[in-house]
Design an enzyme around this catalytic site. Structure first.
Site, PDB file in Angstrom:
ATOM      1  N   ASP A   1      -5.756  -0.198  -1.540  1.00  0.00           N
ATOM      2  CA  ASP A   1      -6.645  -1.020  -2.369  1.00  0.00           C
ATOM      3  C   ASP A   1      -7.957  -1.364  -1.687  1.00  0.00           C
ATOM      4  OD1 ASP A   1      -5.349  -2.854  -0.445  1.00  0.00           O
ATOM      5  OD2 ASP A   1      -6.439  -4.394  -1.564  1.00  0.00           O
TER       6      ASP A   1
ATOM      7  N   ARG B   1      -5.804   1.018  -6.507  1.00  0.00           N
ATOM      8  CA  ARG B   1      -4.562   1.622  -5.993  1.00  0.00           C
ATOM      9  C   ARG B   1      -4.078   2.783  -6.863  1.00  0.00           C
ATOM     10  NH1 ARG B   1      -2.278  -1.944  -2.154  1.00  0.00           N
ATOM     11  NH2 ARG B   1      -2.669  -4.160  -2.520  1.00  0.00           N
TER      12      ARG B   1
ATOM     13  N   LYS C   1      -6.012   6.711  11.470  1.00  0.00           N
ATOM     14  CA  LYS C   1      -7.394   6.811  11.946  1.00  0.00           C
ATOM     15  C   LYS C   1      -7.352   6.837  13.470  1.00  0.00           C
ATOM     16  CE  LYS C   1      -9.486   4.079   8.175  1.00  0.00           C
ATOM     17  NZ  LYS C   1     -10.055   2.760   7.823  1.00  0.00           N
TER      18      LYS C   1
ATOM     19  N   ASP D   1      -4.461   1.831  11.405  1.00  0.00           N
ATOM     20  CA  ASP D   1      -5.864   1.674  11.779  1.00  0.00           C
ATOM     21  C   ASP D   1      -5.901   1.305  13.267  1.00  0.00           C
ATOM     22  OD1 ASP D   1      -8.644   1.290  10.337  1.00  0.00           O
ATOM     23  OD2 ASP D   1      -8.427  -0.479  11.583  1.00  0.00           O
TER      24      ASP D   1
ATOM     25  N   GLY E   1       0.777  -1.243   0.000  1.00  0.00           N
ATOM     26  CA  GLY E   1       0.000   0.000   0.000  1.00  0.00           C
ATOM     27  C   GLY E   1       0.803   1.284   0.000  1.00  0.00           C
TER      28      GLY E   1
ATOM     29  N   GLU F   1       4.678   3.688   6.147  1.00  0.00           N
ATOM     30  CA  GLU F   1       3.452   2.885   6.141  1.00  0.00           C
ATOM     31  C   GLU F   1       2.322   3.670   5.485  1.00  0.00           C
ATOM     32  OE1 GLU F   1       2.022   0.284   6.050  1.00  0.00           O
ATOM     33  OE2 GLU F   1       1.383  -0.519   7.975  1.00  0.00           O
ATOM     34  N   ASP F   2       1.385   2.961   4.878  1.00  0.00           N
ATOM     35  CA  ASP F   2       0.274   3.653   4.220  1.00  0.00           C
ATOM     36  C   ASP F   2      -0.758   4.150   5.229  1.00  0.00           C
ATOM     37  OD1 ASP F   2      -0.545   1.065   4.835  1.00  0.00           O
ATOM     38  OD2 ASP F   2      -1.421   0.648   2.872  1.00  0.00           O
TER      39      ASP F   2
ATOM     40  N   PHE G   1     -13.684   3.501   5.411  1.00  0.00           N
ATOM     41  CA  PHE G   1     -12.753   2.770   4.556  1.00  0.00           C
ATOM     42  C   PHE G   1     -12.376   3.625   3.343  1.00  0.00           C
ATOM     43  CE2 PHE G   1     -11.568  -0.234   1.229  1.00  0.00           C
ATOM     44  CZ  PHE G   1     -10.650  -1.005   1.906  1.00  0.00           C
TER      45      PHE G   1
HETATM   46  P1  5GP Z   1      -3.916  -2.120  11.607  1.00  0.00           P
HETATM   47  O1  5GP Z   1      -3.051  -3.266  12.020  1.00  0.00           O
HETATM   48  O2  5GP Z   1      -3.344  -0.772  11.956  1.00  0.00           O
HETATM   49  O3  5GP Z   1      -5.328  -2.268  12.104  1.00  0.00           O
HETATM   50  O4  5GP Z   1      -4.091  -2.276  10.056  1.00  0.00           O
HETATM   51  C1  5GP Z   1      -3.340  -1.613   9.157  1.00  0.00           C
HETATM   52  C2  5GP Z   1      -3.601  -2.198   7.780  1.00  0.00           C
HETATM   53  O5  5GP Z   1      -4.998  -2.380   7.515  1.00  0.00           O
HETATM   54  C3  5GP Z   1      -3.119  -1.230   6.744  1.00  0.00           C
HETATM   55  O6  5GP Z   1      -1.751  -1.406   6.451  1.00  0.00           O
HETATM   56  C4  5GP Z   1      -4.021  -1.533   5.580  1.00  0.00           C
HETATM   57  O7  5GP Z   1      -3.505  -2.604   4.840  1.00  0.00           O
HETATM   58  C5  5GP Z   1      -5.325  -1.964   6.219  1.00  0.00           C
HETATM   59  N1  5GP Z   1      -6.313  -0.860   6.295  1.00  0.00           N
HETATM   60  C6  5GP Z   1      -6.799  -0.275   7.410  1.00  0.00           C
HETATM   61  N2  5GP Z   1      -7.698   0.673   7.121  1.00  0.00           N
HETATM   62  C7  5GP Z   1      -7.783   0.702   5.770  1.00  0.00           C
HETATM   63  C8  5GP Z   1      -8.566   1.492   4.842  1.00  0.00           C
HETATM   64  O8  5GP Z   1      -9.368   2.374   5.184  1.00  0.00           O
HETATM   65  N3  5GP Z   1      -8.380   1.230   3.521  1.00  0.00           N
HETATM   66  C9  5GP Z   1      -7.497   0.286   3.071  1.00  0.00           C
HETATM   67  N4  5GP Z   1      -7.389   0.133   1.758  1.00  0.00           N
HETATM   68  N5  5GP Z   1      -6.753  -0.480   3.905  1.00  0.00           N
HETATM   69  C10 5GP Z   1      -6.900  -0.263   5.242  1.00  0.00           C
HETATM   70 MG    MG Z   2      -0.054  -1.102   5.260  1.00  0.00          MG
END
Ligand code: 5GP
Ligand code: MG
Length: 176
Positions: free
Chosen positions: A159, A165, A131, A103, A45, A99-100, A152
């Site tokens: 993606d 993407r 977030k 969450d 991402g 990192e993208d 989301f």
């Molecule tokens: P975390 O471990 O912080 O909950 O998850 C992070 C990962 O969840 C990100 O690297 C991404 O791959 C995915 N993710 C979380 N929120 C979103 C979103 O709103 N859109 C997309 N495309 N991926 C997300």
């Molecule tokens: Mg990621």
């Protein structure tokens, strides 16, 4: 824009993304002056974000690409993660994770723990998106371009089911 079965609308236009990316790159240039950091770009991402961010970074640096792999381990906690492709020696070096989106923060928390086993001099997280309403762990995200609500999003590298993407803007899902 339609991606597979879902409708998305522009929520962050390209010009705003790029101006925040440039702001964060300037912060990194200032904070790491005199150092040679290793940027660990977390695929998939982050590929567009990293390309834009790193072209604004003026420090001597190394750029490596890694992936987080998850698999069902035998431990009682279930999911175990590892860093794939960490083919750079980070021992005693300053590391910046690119990192993208953060969450819940679980992915980054795991990655920090795994990285520590390689004894970097320091580690900071640089995330395009955060977030804050979803964060579930105590995580220091030093560099953040944009904070967004819990919805989301896709685009600019991120993606939905591997599609969407390749857009310049960031889109949010339209709930019907
Ligand atoms: P975390 O471990 O912080 O909950 O998850 C992070 C990962 O969840 C990100 O690297 C991404 O791959 C995915 N993710 C979380 N929120 C979103 C979103 O709103 N859109 C997309 N495309 N991926 C997300
Ligand atoms: Mg990621």
């Amino acid at each position: 824009m339609k991606v597979k079965d879902k409708e998305f609308a522009v929520s962050i236009p390209e010009r705003e993304i790029l101006s925040q990316v440039a702001r964060v790159a300037a912060e990194i240039n200032r904070d790491y002056a005199g150092q040679e950091p290793v940027f660990l770009v977390v695929l998939n991402g982050s590929f567009i974000f990293a390309a834009d961010l790193l072209r604004e970074v003026t420090l001597p640096c190394e750029i490596a690409f890694v992936k987080m792999a998850s698999y069902q381990g035998t431990s009682s906690t279930g999911t175990v993660r590892e860093i794939m492709g960490l083919n750079v020696d980070v021992t005693n070096r300053p590391v910046i994770i690119v990192e993208d989106i953060v969450d819940t923060g679980f992915t980054m928390a795991h990655m920090l723990e795994l990285l520590k086993q390689h004894h970097p001099q320091s580690v900071n997280i640089c995330s395009l998106l955060v977030k804050p309403g979803k964060l579930q762990v105590d995580l220091d995200i030093r560099y953040r371009c944009l904070e967004i609500p819990n919805d989301f999003i896709v685009g600019y590298g991120l993606d939905y089911d591997q599609q969407g993407r390749n857009t310049r803007d960031i889109y949010t899902v339209v709930e019907k």
